[in-house]
Write a protein that holds these residues in place. Structure first.
Motif, mmCIF file in Angstrom:
data_model
loop_
_atom_site.group_PDB
_atom_site.id
_atom_site.type_symbol
_atom_site.label_atom_id
_atom_site.label_comp_id
_atom_site.label_asym_id
_atom_site.label_seq_id
_atom_site.Cartn_x
_atom_site.Cartn_y
_atom_site.Cartn_z
ATOM 1 N N PHE A 1 0.864 -1.189 0.000
ATOM 2 C CA PHE A 1 0.000 0.000 0.000
ATOM 3 C C PHE A 1 0.892 1.228 0.000
ATOM 4 O O PHE A 1 1.856 1.282 0.771
ATOM 5 C CB PHE A 1 -0.885 -0.028 1.248
ATOM 6 C CG PHE A 1 -1.717 1.207 1.438
ATOM 7 C CD1 PHE A 1 -1.306 2.238 2.281
ATOM 8 C CD2 PHE A 1 -2.923 1.356 0.769
ATOM 9 C CE1 PHE A 1 -2.074 3.383 2.450
ATOM 10 C CE2 PHE A 1 -3.699 2.494 0.932
ATOM 11 C CZ PHE A 1 -3.276 3.509 1.782
ATOM 12 N N GLU B 1 -2.779 7.141 -4.869
ATOM 13 C CA GLU B 1 -3.283 6.088 -3.977
ATOM 14 C C GLU B 1 -3.088 4.741 -4.660
ATOM 15 O O GLU B 1 -3.779 4.427 -5.635
ATOM 16 C CB GLU B 1 -4.774 6.290 -3.673
ATOM 17 C CG GLU B 1 -5.091 7.593 -3.007
ATOM 18 C CD GLU B 1 -5.894 7.417 -1.704
ATOM 19 O OE1 GLU B 1 -6.436 8.434 -1.250
ATOM 20 O OE2 GLU B 1 -5.955 6.313 -1.162
ATOM 21 N N ILE B 2 -2.161 3.973 -4.140
ATOM 22 C CA ILE B 2 -1.716 2.770 -4.839
ATOM 23 C C ILE B 2 -1.827 1.561 -3.917
ATOM 24 O O ILE B 2 -1.453 1.648 -2.746
ATOM 25 C CB ILE B 2 -0.241 2.954 -5.263
ATOM 26 C CG1 ILE B 2 -0.140 4.145 -6.244
ATOM 27 C CG2 ILE B 2 0.335 1.697 -5.874
ATOM 28 C CD1 ILE B 2 1.250 4.726 -6.348
ATOM 29 N N ALA B 3 -2.312 0.440 -4.437
ATOM 30 C CA ALA B 3 -2.340 -0.775 -3.625
ATOM 31 C C ALA B 3 -2.365 -2.001 -4.522
ATOM 32 O O ALA B 3 -2.999 -1.986 -5.577
ATOM 33 C CB ALA B 3 -3.555 -0.772 -2.702
#
Lengths: 760, 760
Positions: free
Chosen positions: A196, A259-261
């Motif tokens: 995340f 926003e990365i996951a």
């Protein structure tokens, strides 16, 4: 202005250094990075959470579920013979024989963006770079290398929780700093559990990475800060199976999307740079949260002065090294201080600056009045590393014991750690040697916590019947060979561990516990087969296993060793072992055999973790079970053979070269062996306050104890040939029994050896 | 003793109930569980974190990456026509058209242990059980069913954060309570990211489950407590790819081993039971930690009295329902109070009893002075649900707005939530309707926080150029059809949202913001094609897209609807819409057409989320975009048609049967539509303080406002045929403009409708 401040800082440090000896100059982290040592050359702080070091390959642990043996040499991520560097990651083990970590790999590049690491034979096909050892520097707390493909100079240093990078770029509009969140040591297909990331602004990135590896449930949080804003950034998610990514049609998630996951993420950050412009990164870790990682960064490096951090870290190292000041040849100083450096790398700090840490129960805890540690490779380190700490790291060792007690408190199994790794027990190797560490620390006065509660934890652990045949061991006094292929070494190790519990119980006047465990301390006898003179597997019916080969390391009932080495493993009672084996004369001959035999080639074919260089005769120094054996001559009529052997081992097994360690350093155990033996004594049975005397290699050693006193070892008539001890005095009195007690050392004093080229 | 206490508790509650009307009796959670309603029959508390409900199948969301359309009907985990129950899980959505959750599935069984769920056609092959609706009871806060295969009675209730189970067993030595940690709604192969479990003792189990689903990074912590100790337990890890499990040779991890971790875990707990013995479970959830889950359990249910919990929860429901007391036919009361029940299920509490919650940044936060909520299905609920809250749930709505502001504060995108789901934004559906909710709450006086900061968050969101073509919309006043297949509905929705921002700016005297957004509020005009009289996609070059079908729901530029329904979507300015369309006469005919046309079969073939029953003519009540449309006659010369239509819709779309909802309840929006319309008014444009008047279905309604005042609606001459409104008085004064202002309601008063079977 910054330059002037740096120079002044530098000068001040030189003055400060001058008040202590400059011992950092003797530390060569490159020693042991070739072949078997499995240590890393990168930057770390004493017992630090961060180990910022170059990785030279990407071989996976397993492919399609099948173990890949080539991975073994990359336990530390680096092999000296490799020609390329893939990137610099922030966590590494030092000297292990299995592995994990390699989290958060950073790599500076220039030119067309390449989001794959390339291969060793085609480095230009990816972001890795060729390099040459001629342009590489490795010091305690500092690493530097020139990355040839893109002409970038990389420098690394670290505080306890923060790695600092300084990259000197050429002039370009196409600089990309890669952050590979998929990379790892001992990686395999499904090892990345979740990642995340938040791009908080144009200089700050935070997030976490969660793995299922040697630490079964292991999450590391990070905060990454750049010294100047990136002009853009991007990511690629390489997981083809991730269905939910967030609605992709709504925004381009691959560029400038904060926003990365996912499970398999690589990121990059774009810059323009002038000629020789330095871009710096502060990369903080936390076991607990992104907020704590940021706090760690603010507390440990509240500025951007790379030189200042490097100097401070090197000063910290120098302070640690000055705990033992030796006079010796230059090569021996290099071996000694490199060993001290390696011995002060782990266990590692596992706590944020605010005291929070992740417990075994996966909950956040606050350490009250102690520093929490992890990376307890206890099967290795109980032998000499923790005993060394009871001399020169007593406060830290007390905290390490406290960490073990907390682990026990959080354990649903109600056991002390076997092998503690980042809020997990990976239960690796055998025995329950935490009890030895705890007993030794209490008996030698290091531990500041509740000693009776500590004993309770030891007893609960040693009574855990369902764990690795302890129930059988308790009921029958040995483990039936049918139950496990390491039945004999288990029994021997439990037997010694139980003896340490008995010693601790005796010290605390817990008579019932003493009685229970002193009986168990004799169980080693049950595996001794007098008809062959070796320790041997015993079946459930009480007979010894028919097929037996005292040289083989497989299927003979021993973990990572053979009967020849293990039959000497009764460190707590050499006297009884000698009796059992038929008396001093027979025993002496047996030891002689061990050190002089010729091993068949088949032995080397089937045995890991050591090389021919790690072996003297049949004695395997490259792995731990025999580490006390050379000292056992002290219980015979020929103690001078101990002296000859230990000097021989020091000379053969420890060299100031990249290939200078004959076996895995094992989180400092091999190094601790060397440190003790160089000074002339060794803790054959931790839990006992006695050290067995050998043959010092130094000319002089001053142990600067934490209580302010000094213990000095003076060696007269020292030389390469003069390995035998003619006489010893301790504070003027003669020492005749080849041992010295811990109490003598810690009250300060002077021990004088007079050496000779002839034995008594 | 316990029995007496229960009886006394019961009697006290009856007395307490008597002071309020017993309205819980009219709530039938089974309504909408057959086919399209997508609601669940199980137990929950008002706006509670736990939704403990039976799951009747296990169809996966995708197989080998390919979407499986059969999964759609299991959005709530339950379909009335199914004959078997797989288990009872603790989290469910109410009425959605996509899904997730179904965490922690518990199932009591007897006989040989079966660790697989079996199949619907062969229930005996697994742990699921046949059941019959004859032996099933579903009430607000209570569910009961007899599991026929093993003759076990299952009862469920719930507090806000804790589900309570009571299982009545036959006599057996072979009872197994299954805990399926793999199960989930809308499951797919790699959805389970990680699971961690600790068996703390023989009555307490804690841990967490982490998924990658509609909530991309979603972790739920739990604590599970049994009313009596289990005699043994076990687990099976079904993940073939998990390499590291902890050293398996050291202990049998499958039985009575208390430290468990992996991706695909099923557990079981063994018991002996007497005939009719009740075994109970308290199952607490937390967004933050196991420790908090335990604390939630201790705070909410500090005892084992199932009846007491059920009574307390039903009393809580009754208190909520008593906020509006109606007099109506029995069937209409059932429809009304079931609708109120469905309207008070979400948004859901997302905070522990100690105030902690997981933020969008995946960090732990403490809510200061508000309750944190999640499950914001904003595309649906801004229309009538949140406006309903501004009448009868003002405190909660203020907290919901606060939750949205916190989400914004934690967002790296700097946006308010689109669709908030358990510390994630899943960005589902379109528009940025949080601004409507926020504007409406502030304008109607509900919001207690900083209104100017709230406006700033709305403005930042509406200015997020990179999000779903907002940049284009800002620059050109419409979105080019080449950019997205929902270009027209986006423009219409943004246009309305922008109008609400302008209203809020006006209220706060922020003139610049007002000017900016009141202009944007007119952009809907750019998609109106006068040549066809419909909203139509426009290309980048400014011309309308050639291919156009006003009935088709695919590729026409609208999300989940067609131009026939969407062309009426200018709720903030019906007057201007009517002008633009050519005047009241044309507009009235258009509405008439909408409600009377015959749709071709092709329409039904290509459209999800509604049934033929959900449609009147071409008007689609089963989905949201047209929910305000029936009220638009009020802006024409034939307002009586509004009255006829809304009465028609209420009759056709809401029935007291399992199949009684014509479309997904959509987290309470469909229900809120009914509640307003039953009382005779509807918020056509939230953000405006006006309600449009329709035709009440009730005989009488008393709104018991939170400020202590009462607003009463009296309906004279009411009957099924008397749908037309002859006259209305408000506090004695005549009402002629078919609207009533919010301020009139909240100050208390009386509105009298006189009905007729003839229109004016």
């Amino acid at each position: 202005m910054k330059r002037i401040v740096s120079i002044i800082t530098c000068l001040i440090s030189i003055v400060v250094f001058a008040q202590k000896k400059n011992l950092v100059q003797y530390v060569k982290p490159i020693i042991g990075t070739q072949r078997m040592g499995h240590v890393y050359p990168g930057a770390t702080s004493p017992f630090g959470m961060v180990q910022l070091s170059p990785d030279t390959d990407t071989i996976p642990y397993a492919v399609k579920g099948k173990y890949n043996p080539d991975v073994y040499k990359y336990c530390a991520g680096y092999q000296y013979d490799d020609k390329t560097i893939v990137g610099f990651s922030h966590t590494h083990f030092s000297g292990t024989g299995h592995s994990d970590l390699g989290d958060f790999q950073v790599m500076p590049t220039v030119g067309k963006l390449q989001l794959n690491p390339g291969t060793a034979d085609k480095p230009l096909s990816g972001f890795r770079s060729s390099f040459s050892h001629k342009n590489e520097v490795a010091e305690a707390g500092y690493y530097k290398v020139k990355l040839d493909d893109d002409n970038i100079l990389a420098e690394l240093t670290a505080t306890t929780r923060v790695g600092m990078h300084q990259y000197t770029f050429p002039k370009t509009n196409d600089a990309h700093i890669i952050l590979d969140l998929m990379a790892g040591i001992y990686n395999y297909e499904d090892k990345n559990v979740w990642t995340f990331v938040r791009v908080v602004n144009d200089t700050l990135v935070t997030g976490y990475k969660q793995n299922n590896g040697w630490g079964r449930t292991r999450t590391v949080y990070f905060a990454m800060s750049f010294s100047k804003p990136f002009k853009g950034y991007g990511q690629k998610n390489f997981d083809t199976k991730q269905i939910y990514r967030g609605f992709w049609r709504k925004f381009n998630q691959e560029q400038n999307f904060p926003e990365i996951a996912g499970k398999k993420i690589r990121m990059y950050f774009d810059f323009d740079t002038e000629e020789n412009e330095k871009v710096k990164i502060k990369f903080a870790l936390s076991p607990v949260s992104q907020k704590n990682a940021i706090e760690n960064m603010q507390n440990e490096i509240p500025h951007w002065d790379f030189e200042k951090v490097k100097l401070q870290t090197q000063e910290n190292w120098n302070n640690e090294l000055n705990k033992i000041v030796i006079d010796a040849s230059n090569d021996n100083k290099i071996n000694f201080y490199t060993a001290m450096y390696h011995a002060f790398i782990s266990p590692t700090t596992y706590m944020d600056t605010n005291g929070e840490y992740k417990g075994l129960d996966q909950e956040v805890h606050k350490a009250a009045g102690f520093t929490n540690y992890t990376t307890f490779s206890l099967w290795d380190t109980y032998r000499a590393l923790h005993p060394l700490f009871n001399l020169v790291q007593t406060n830290r060792n007390s905290d390490m014991v406290q960490s073990m007690i907390e682990h026990y408190n959080q354990s649903t199994l109600k056991m002390l750690p076997i092998w503690s790794h980042y809020a997990n027990d990976n239960w690796c190797m055998s025995g329950y040697h935490s009890v030895s560490v705890i007993a030794d620390a209490i008996i030698k006065g290091s531990y500041k916590g509740d000693a009776n509660k500590a004993l309770d934890a030891c007893v609960a652990t040693a009574r855990k019947r369902s764990y690795e045949n302890i129930g059988d061991y308790i009921d029958k006094g040995y483990i039936a060979a049918e139950k496990t292929d390491i039945s004999v070494s288990n029994t021997l190790e439990y037997s010694y561990d139980d003896w340490t519990i008995a010693q601790l119980a005796k010290k605390l006047n817990r008579q019932d516990i003493y009685n229970e465990f002193i009986k168990r301390a004799d169980h080693w006898k049950n595996n001794y087969d007098a008809s062959v003179g070796f320790m041997r597997p015993k079946l459930a019916d009480g007979t010894f296993k028919k097929e037996f080969d005292e040289l083989s390391t497989h299927g003979q009932g021993f973990i990572e060793g053979n009967s020849w080495n293990y039959s000497f493993f009764v460190p707590h009672n050499p006297t009884a072992l000698i009796d059992t084996m038929g008396g001093k004369s027979i025993f002496t001959k047996k030891l002689d055999n061990l050190f002089t035999m010729h091993l068949p080639d088949s032995f080397f074919a089937e045995t890991e973790d050591i090389t021919r260089d790690g072996i003297i005769g049949g004695y395997v120094h490259g792995n731990e079970p025999a580490h006390h054996v050379a000292y056992l001559y002290n219980w015979t009529n020929q103690p001078w053979k101990t002296q000859a052997q230990v000097r021989n081992i020091m000379k053969m097994q420890y060299k100031p070269t990249p290939d200078g360690l004959g076996g895995n350093d094992d989180c400092g155990q091999m190094s601790a062996w060397y440190i003790f033996s160089s000074m002339g004594f060794y803790p054959v049975a931790p839990g006992s306050s006695e050290y067995s005397i050998g043959s010092p290699l130094v000319n002089n050693a001053k142990i600067n104890l934490e209580n302010g006193k000094t213990f000095e070892i003076v060696v007269k008539n020292q030389s390469d040939k003069n390995v035998f001890v003619k006489s010893i005095t301790l504070n003027g009195k003669s020492v005749n029994n080849h041992s010295i007690d811990h109490s003598e050392i810690v009250k300060g004093g002077k021990m004088i050896f007079t050496m000779s080229n002839k034995h008594n």
